[in-house]
Write a protein that holds these residues in place. Structure first.
Motif, mmCIF file in Angstrom:
data_model
loop_
_atom_site.group_PDB
_atom_site.id
_atom_site.type_symbol
_atom_site.label_atom_id
_atom_site.label_comp_id
_atom_site.label_asym_id
_atom_site.label_seq_id
_atom_site.Cartn_x
_atom_site.Cartn_y
_atom_site.Cartn_z
ATOM 1 N N LEU A 164 0.817 -1.219 0.000
ATOM 2 C CA LEU A 164 0.000 0.000 0.000
ATOM 3 C C LEU A 164 0.849 1.267 0.000
ATOM 4 N N ASN A 165 2.168 1.091 0.036
ATOM 5 C CA ASN A 165 3.099 2.221 0.095
ATOM 6 C C ASN A 165 2.817 3.089 1.317
ATOM 7 N N ALA A 166 2.564 2.433 2.429
ATOM 8 C CA ALA A 166 2.252 3.150 3.669
ATOM 9 C C ALA A 166 3.515 3.715 4.298
ATOM 10 N N GLY A 167 3.376 4.887 4.891
ATOM 11 C CA GLY A 167 4.486 5.498 5.609
ATOM 12 C C GLY A 167 4.349 5.365 7.109
ATOM 13 N N ALA A 168 3.139 5.025 7.560
ATOM 14 C CA ALA A 168 2.874 4.886 8.991
ATOM 15 C C ALA A 168 1.638 4.007 9.170
ATOM 16 N N ILE A 169 1.485 3.499 10.384
ATOM 17 C CA ILE A 169 0.369 2.597 10.686
ATOM 18 C C ILE A 169 -0.153 2.886 12.087
ATOM 19 N N ILE A 170 -1.468 2.780 12.229
ATOM 20 C CA ILE A 170 -2.114 2.746 13.540
ATOM 21 C C ILE A 170 -2.763 1.377 13.673
ATOM 22 N N PHE A 171 -2.371 0.629 14.697
ATOM 23 C CA PHE A 171 -2.944 -0.686 14.926
ATOM 24 C C PHE A 171 -4.110 -0.595 15.903
ATOM 25 N N ALA A 172 -4.969 -1.594 15.847
ATOM 26 C CA ALA A 172 -6.082 -1.678 16.792
ATOM 27 C C ALA A 172 -6.550 -3.122 16.883
ATOM 28 N N HIS A 173 -6.978 -3.504 18.051
ATOM 29 C CA HIS A 173 -7.655 -4.784 18.196
ATOM 30 C C HIS A 173 -8.660 -4.679 19.330
ATOM 31 N N ASN A 174 -9.628 -5.555 19.313
ATOM 32 C CA ASN A 174 -10.679 -5.534 20.321
ATOM 33 C C ASN A 174 -10.451 -6.610 21.377
ATOM 34 N N HIS A 175 -10.998 -6.369 22.548
ATOM 35 C CA HIS A 175 -11.043 -7.370 23.608
ATOM 36 C C HIS A 175 -12.510 -7.751 23.804
ATOM 37 N N PRO A 176 -12.932 -8.932 23.343
ATOM 38 C CA PRO A 176 -14.340 -9.327 23.490
ATOM 39 C C PRO A 176 -14.826 -9.330 24.930
ATOM 40 N N SER A 177 -13.907 -9.421 25.880
ATOM 41 C CA SER A 177 -14.295 -9.360 27.295
ATOM 42 C C SER A 177 -14.873 -8.004 27.668
ATOM 43 N N GLY A 178 -14.577 -6.991 26.846
ATOM 44 C CA GLY A 178 -15.042 -5.635 27.132
ATOM 45 C C GLY A 178 -14.043 -4.799 27.893
ATOM 46 N N VAL A 179 -12.976 -5.424 28.390
ATOM 47 C CA VAL A 179 -11.952 -4.714 29.161
ATOM 48 C C VAL A 179 -10.861 -4.231 28.209
ATOM 49 N N ALA A 180 -10.619 -2.930 28.186
ATOM 50 C CA ALA A 180 -9.688 -2.346 27.219
ATOM 51 C C ALA A 180 -8.259 -2.273 27.732
ATOM 52 N N GLU A 181 -7.952 -2.946 28.826
ATOM 53 C CA GLU A 181 -6.602 -2.920 29.374
ATOM 54 C C GLU A 181 -5.680 -3.816 28.542
ATOM 55 N N PRO A 182 -4.592 -3.251 27.992
ATOM 56 C CA PRO A 182 -3.670 -4.059 27.177
ATOM 57 C C PRO A 182 -2.999 -5.151 28.012
ATOM 58 N N SER A 183 -2.822 -6.307 27.403
ATOM 59 C CA SER A 183 -2.156 -7.418 28.082
ATOM 60 C C SER A 183 -0.655 -7.363 27.811
ATOM 61 N N ASP A 184 0.096 -8.192 28.521
ATOM 62 C CA ASP A 184 1.531 -8.297 28.257
ATOM 63 C C ASP A 184 1.770 -8.774 26.829
ATOM 64 N N ALA A 185 0.920 -9.690 26.360
ATOM 65 C CA ALA A 185 1.053 -10.184 24.984
ATOM 66 C C ALA A 185 0.815 -9.066 23.981
ATOM 67 N N ASP A 186 -0.129 -8.172 24.282
ATOM 68 C CA ASP A 186 -0.389 -7.028 23.400
ATOM 69 C C ASP A 186 0.856 -6.148 23.294
ATOM 70 N N ARG A 187 1.519 -5.945 24.398
ATOM 71 C CA ARG A 187 2.713 -5.098 24.403
ATOM 72 C C ARG A 187 3.872 -5.776 23.665
ATOM 73 N N ARG A 188 3.986 -7.083 23.836
ATOM 74 C CA ARG A 188 5.078 -7.795 23.159
ATOM 75 C C ARG A 188 4.905 -7.782 21.649
ATOM 76 N N ILE A 189 3.686 -8.042 21.162
ATOM 77 C CA ILE A 189 3.489 -8.076 19.713
ATOM 78 C C ILE A 189 3.645 -6.674 19.127
ATOM 79 N N THR A 190 3.287 -5.649 19.886
ATOM 80 C CA THR A 190 3.463 -4.278 19.405
ATOM 81 C C THR A 190 4.945 -3.967 19.233
ATOM 82 N N THR A 191 5.748 -4.385 20.193
ATOM 83 C CA THR A 191 7.200 -4.188 20.097
ATOM 84 C C THR A 191 7.761 -4.895 18.871
ATOM 85 N N ARG A 192 7.309 -6.110 18.624
ATOM 86 C CA ARG A 192 7.772 -6.855 17.445
ATOM 87 C C ARG A 192 7.362 -6.161 16.147
ATOM 88 N N LEU A 193 6.153 -5.621 16.122
ATOM 89 C CA LEU A 193 5.687 -4.913 14.929
ATOM 90 C C LEU A 193 6.492 -3.635 14.696
#
Length: 224
Positions: A164-193
């Motif tokens: 797409l020739n993107a210069g930047a990205i904003i990521f997002a994902h949902n938590h079906p539990s309804g709790v919007a607190e990021p998990s440790d796994a969320d932080r790890r995958i963000t670092t990898r990305l």
């Protein structure tokens, strides 16, 4: 007494015209959508009954077809109308977002992501691909998971961003539990990305976690 016999200032349609939609209650807005009531009940009465039966406006709007159509005064025609109205709202948000710099519209980005991800019953990982001026190129749902997890592959994300020739990205994902607190796994995958995309000079501007009525930003927490 039918709504047509009410004082003009109390009729939902006239009230909306003179005062705007924000002045109406949930029942009054729903009554306008319903248009007519049932025998012995005005549209507003029926709307109040439905809000009580579904325990609020949001559960009514999110009800599946079977549950929705079983309610008195509703049916397939109303279900189709409602789904069309909800989709128009989502597309309207997308059109507004596509017009300008995503970073200058953080509230709109939140509303857009919430509209697309909040009500899903499984976890979905998505991305807003932006050009070098941070204008939206495309929104895509990239990975789908189970109730509480989605496998995310940085190589596939990088490949799509380059296509797409993107210069930047904003990521997002949902938590079906309804709790919007990021998990440790969320932080790890963000670092990898961030690391993977950094090899191609593509910036990760934010990662939002969408919950039930709340959207958490990694950037606002200083994690990016």
């Amino acid at each position: 007494m039918g709504i047509s016999h009410w004082p003009e200032g109390e009729r939902p349609r006239e009230k909306l015209i003179h005062l705007g939609p924000q002045a109406l209650s949930d029942a009054e807005l729903l009554a306008i959508f319903l248009r007519v009531g049932v025998k012995g009940r005005s549209a507003v009465d029926l709307a109040r009954d439905l809000l009580s039966e579904f325990d609020g406006l949001r559960p009514l709007l999110e009800a599946d077809r079977g549950t929705f159509c079983r309610a008195h005064g509703l049916g397939d025609a109303k279900y189709v109308q409602l789904q069309a109205a909800l989709e128009l709202s989502r597309r309207h948000l997308e059109t507004l977002l596509m017009r300008g710099d995503a970073l200058n519209s953080p509230a709109m980005v939140r509303r857009f992501l919430s509209a697309h991800l909040r009500d899903l019953g499984h976890e979905v990982f998505a991305a807003l691909f932006l050009d070098s001026q941070h204008r939206v190129l495309r929104f895509e749902k990239l990975f789908t998971g189970t109730l509480d997890a989605a496998a995310v592959y940085p190589r596939e994300v990088a490949r799509r961003a380059l296509a797409l020739n993107a210069g930047a990205i904003i990521f997002a994902h949902n938590h079906p539990s309804g709790v919007a607190e990021p998990s440790d796994a969320d932080r790890r995958i963000t670092t990898r990305l961030v690391e993977a995309l950094g090899l191609f000079d593509i910036r990760v501007l934010d990662h939002f976690v969408v919950g039930d009525g709340e959207v958490t930003s990694f950037a606002e927490r200083g994690w990016l």
